[in-house]
Design an enzyme around this catalytic site. Structure first.
Site, PDB file in Angstrom:
ATOM      1  CB  CYS A  69       0.661  23.264 -74.856  1.00  0.00           C
ATOM      2  SG  CYS A  69       1.278  24.539 -73.737  1.00  0.00           S
ATOM      3  CB  CYS A  92       6.341  20.905 -69.661  1.00  0.00           C
ATOM      4  SG  CYS A  92       5.427  20.918 -71.211  1.00  0.00           S
TER       5      CYS A  92
END
Lengths: 574, 240
Positions: A519, A546
């Site tokens: 992440c 994302c």
């Protein structure tokens, strides 16, 4: 018991103020959830990106040509158009030339033609120059966020209604399972689910046609593809992805060469991991720099963000950055499945366009032009469907007869070749590029889906990443600050765990918590809880939208859902 | 009674601010702009007063370049009835804003002026309650009671109308502008003025010499004893 009563009373009084805000007489009986407002449009588009805005613009152009009008509504979860747009970007204007041929006179932010095209193979200390496989003649180095902003203005001039700050969180169906629009998020709900003082019910935006253009791994698009079995219907394989992490730097004047394009392969990634870096010189002394890592990497200790920090210290990259400052940071996943992964993009009541379906040309590393073209083709089919009752499935036929199909077919084997490793992949790609050019019947299949490719942690050892120096490399919080990301903190976390026990039972012991490494926003952290055990903490407020977690979680336990509209990153030059 | 609220278009609070390389100001190009959070709070308070029946109209005022109209539309979407845009492309310093506002007050004659943060009361000779964390209007007596957040605690003032109120973060939680309201706001009227039409001369009595970033915060040092602490406080930090 008392807590329940106080919550109930709180929500009752909030309900009262909500009702009085909408001027409904208090004496009317209310149900526990107020009915949503419903607004009807001809076409509803989810996502104000290149595909969505191209579709909107094309629809209005067709209306003018045919002396009619359709109401078009574009919803965008970012606080403004362009806020969630991140891309390299070396732009091929092919689709824009068809859509808005006067773009130059209309002052589109496309002003830096590609001036040089370099390709390096990096080792730890060297950069070996290779012949560039790209042909970027006629292309431009741009900020896609800026271009999308410009397209938004053009769309509004044509009468498209664009509403940033509103997240489409729900698909609406009629009694026949046909999609009739979307519902936006309720706003003003507290972390524990209760309604806050400023609670606002979402609205229903209904459309005779709904186009989903949410970008790569769109949350509603994924739902729709599952519901209508669109992958099977299109004979498609699963989608494969990569994570791109990017910074925009402002560098020294003498080092800046507007239009210079550089791509690298090799270090810092190993032979089993597909990916590479890019360095593009834009205007105003700005450069775009990033690392793209395919998400089918095997080592759970891999940290794409830290690999990017390493890259910046390479002796061939470092000189550009010294003396410069970082302006923005961000990250986004992108499609790598190409031709083999294109789903059937039409469903009852709508269609999927752009990266939500997946038209990125992997060897070219370009997806903007195909996304825009898919939006235009869908608009043409939608116009026929809404205006004349024609079949929306003509969008699929149009796609297969377009240059998108031709281009993606030719490019279909490059990426899958790398499942055999870096050197075989390069060899096969060279063969395809210089000799075969895709003109043969073999279509390589993808390897395992990305989330299944992660090995157990015991097969690997932890990677030691150097500490950031604060000048070229930075820690995640510093970078995150540069993404201008923010969310209303008091809202239910938008990252949902299908089974709340799996992180501590599986992710942590078996895979050593890969989510705490892939992440790029440090949303996932394991912190010490009672009895000295580690517990997953989700810092949803950091999220860059994302979608890496939705893709890479080994048990597919993490589900990315859309938070309150207006939150997320604030990209302006990405 | 009318309530007038000023709203200002500023750099969004979540954006990382950068100083321009020539040090003449901060970078505003390609940067996200939003309504000043204090102005949102001011507008929310005005809307609540109107919704409780104590005011007839909320007028939102913004001064600045044409993009300020976007911010005004957001204010109209939250619930303001109409907007006023004073077009000014150069920087407006607080005194100029106050002079323009005074003219608008003379035209519109509001009973309450609720602002985020802005000086004006002196020019109008009106009473003011600043840093308001609670506002209670008594329409009959034409008096507003304001709780002010001051350093020592809370000060409660009683002001005769017409009065000026500026906000504190604790005053309220502003509402979201809903999609239907944003759509409706497109047809709400915005009247445009220029400073010349209002007979106000924009004279900047301030000159910005230089804008620099604050000094980078140095990392802390862990001392090993009280004596070392005293030594550092005395000889390095020069505070004792």
């Amino acid at each position: 018991m008392l807590k329940f009563i106080s919550h109930f009373l709180k929500s009752k009084s909030n309900l009262k103020s909500t009702l009085s805000n909408s001027r409904v007489p208090i004496s009317r009986n209310f149900c526990t959830t107020p009915i949503r407002d419903s607004i009807q449009y001809d076409v509803v588009i989810v996502g104000a990106g290149p595909a969505g805005l191209s579709a909107a613009i094309r629809l209005k152009q067709l209306c003018r040509q045919n002396d009619t009008d359709l109401s078009v509504c574009v919803l965008e979860k970012g606080a403004e158009v362009g806020a969630h747009i991140l891309s390299g970007n070396v732009f091929e204007p092919r689709a824009l030339n068809e859509l808005l041929p006067q773009w130059k006179q209309q002052e589109a932010p496309i002003t830096t033609p590609v001036s040089s095209d370099k390709f390096w193979f990096l080792t730890k200390n060297r950069a070996i120059s290779l012949p560039s496989p790209f042909n970027n003649e006629g292309n431009y180095v741009i900020s896609l966020s800026q271009l999308v902003r410009w397209m938004g203005a053009k769309a509004e001039e044509l009468g498209v209604e664009i509403y940033p700050g509103f997240a489409a969180s729900e698909i609406l169906y009629d009694a026949n399972n046909k999609v009739i629009g979307i519902g936006t998020n309720d706003m003003g709900i507290s972390k524990d689910g209760s309604k806050k003082e400023n609670f606002q019910r979402g609205v229903e935006i209904k459309g005779r046609m709904t186009l989903l253009s949410e970008g790569c791994r769109g949350s509603l698009s994924e739902q729709i593809m599952k519901k209508y079995n669109l992958r099977e219907k299109g004979g498609a394989e699963h989608q494969t992805y990569a994570l791109g992490i990017k910074e925009v730097w402002e560098i020294d004047e003498e080092k800046h060469q507007p239009g210079a394009v550089l791509h690298t392969l090799g270090w810092p990634l190993d032979h089993k991991t597909y990916g590479g870096s890019f360095l593009y010189h834009m205007k105003d002394r700005q450069i775009a720099l990033g690392l793209v890592v395919a998400l089918n990497y095997q080592n759970p200790f891999m940290n794409p963000y830290e690999e990017f920090q390493k890259l910046k210290h390479h002796p061939a990259i470092k000189p550009y950055l010294e003396g410069g400052t970082v302006i923005q940071y961000g990250a986004r996943t992108l499609n790598e499945g190409g031709f083999q992964s294109i789903p059937y993009p039409v469903f009852p009541g709508g269609a999927i366009i752009g990266c939500s379906a997946g038209f990125l040309n992997v060897p070219k590393i370009k997806g903007t032009h195909t996304a825009m073209k898919s939006g235009m083709l869908a608009a043409e089919a939608a116009f026929g469907a809404v205006n004349e009752g024609l079949d929306m499935n003509t969008y699929w036929d149009a796609l297969r007869n377009s240059w998108i199909w031709e281009e993606l077919y030719k490019a279909r084997n490059y990426r899958p070749a790398f499942k055999y490793g870096l050197i075989p992949g390069l060899a096969l790609s060279g063969l395809e590029h210089y000799i075969l050019k895709g003109r043969h019947p073999i279509t390589l299949k993808h390897g395992k889906p990305d989330h299944e490719a992660t090995n157990a942690a015991q097969l690997h050892s932890p990677i030691h990443y150097p500490k950031p120096d604060g000048i070229l490399s930075f820690d995640v919080p510093t970078s995150l600050h540069r993404s201008n990301t923010n969310h209303e903190h008091d809202q239910p976390p938008h990252l949902r765990l299908r089974d709340p026990k799996i992180p501590e039972l599986t992710n942590l012991p078996v895979y050593a918590a890969p989510e705490s490494r892939y992440c790029p926003a440090r949303v996932y952290e394991y912190v010490a809880a009672e009895q000295n055990k580690l517990k997953l903490q989700i810092n949803a407020q950091n999220c860059l939208h994302c979608k890496a977690c939705d893709i890479k979680d080994p048990k597919q336990n993490i589900k990315w859902t859309v938070p309150e509209g207006g939150g997320g990153p604030g990209y302006s030059v990405m | 009674m009318k309530i007038m609220v000023t709203i200002k278009r500023v750099i969004d609070y979540a954006v990382k601010i950068r100083v321009k390389p020539d040090k003449t100001g901060v970078v505003t190009q390609n940067v996200k702009m939003s309504m000043n959070p204090f102005c949102e709070i001011a507008l929310e308070e005005a809307l609540r007063i109107k919704e409780s029946g104590l005011a007839s109209e909320v007028i939102a005022v913004s001064m600045g370049p044409s993009q300020s109209i976007d911010t005004l539309r957001t204010g109209l979407a939250m619930g303001a009835d109409r907007g006023i845009h004073v077009e000014a492309n150069d920087s407006l310093y607080p005194l100029s804003v106050a002079k323009i506002l005074k003219k608008l007050v003379e035209i519109e004659k509001p009973g309450l002026l609720i602002l985020g943060k802005q000086m004006i009361a002196g020019l109008l000779n009106w009473p003011q309650g600043t840093f308001a964390s609670k506002v209670v209007l008594d329409k009959e007596k034409q008096v507003v009671t304001v709780d002010r957040e001051v350093d020592d605690g809370i000060e409660t003032l009683s002001l005769n109308l017409p009065a000026v109120i500026t906000t504190d973060l604790r005053l309220n939680q502003p509402r979201y502008a809903t999609l239907p309201n944003i759509m409706k706001a497109k047809s709400k009227p915005i009247k445009k003025y220029t400073p010349e039409e209002l007979n106000v001369e924009i004279k900047s009595d301030l000159e910005i010499v230089e804008v620099t970033e604050p000094p980078k915060r140095k990392s802390g040092v862990i001392v090993s004893s009280v004596d070392e602490l005293i030594d550092k406080l005395k000889n390095e930090a020069n505070v004792i």
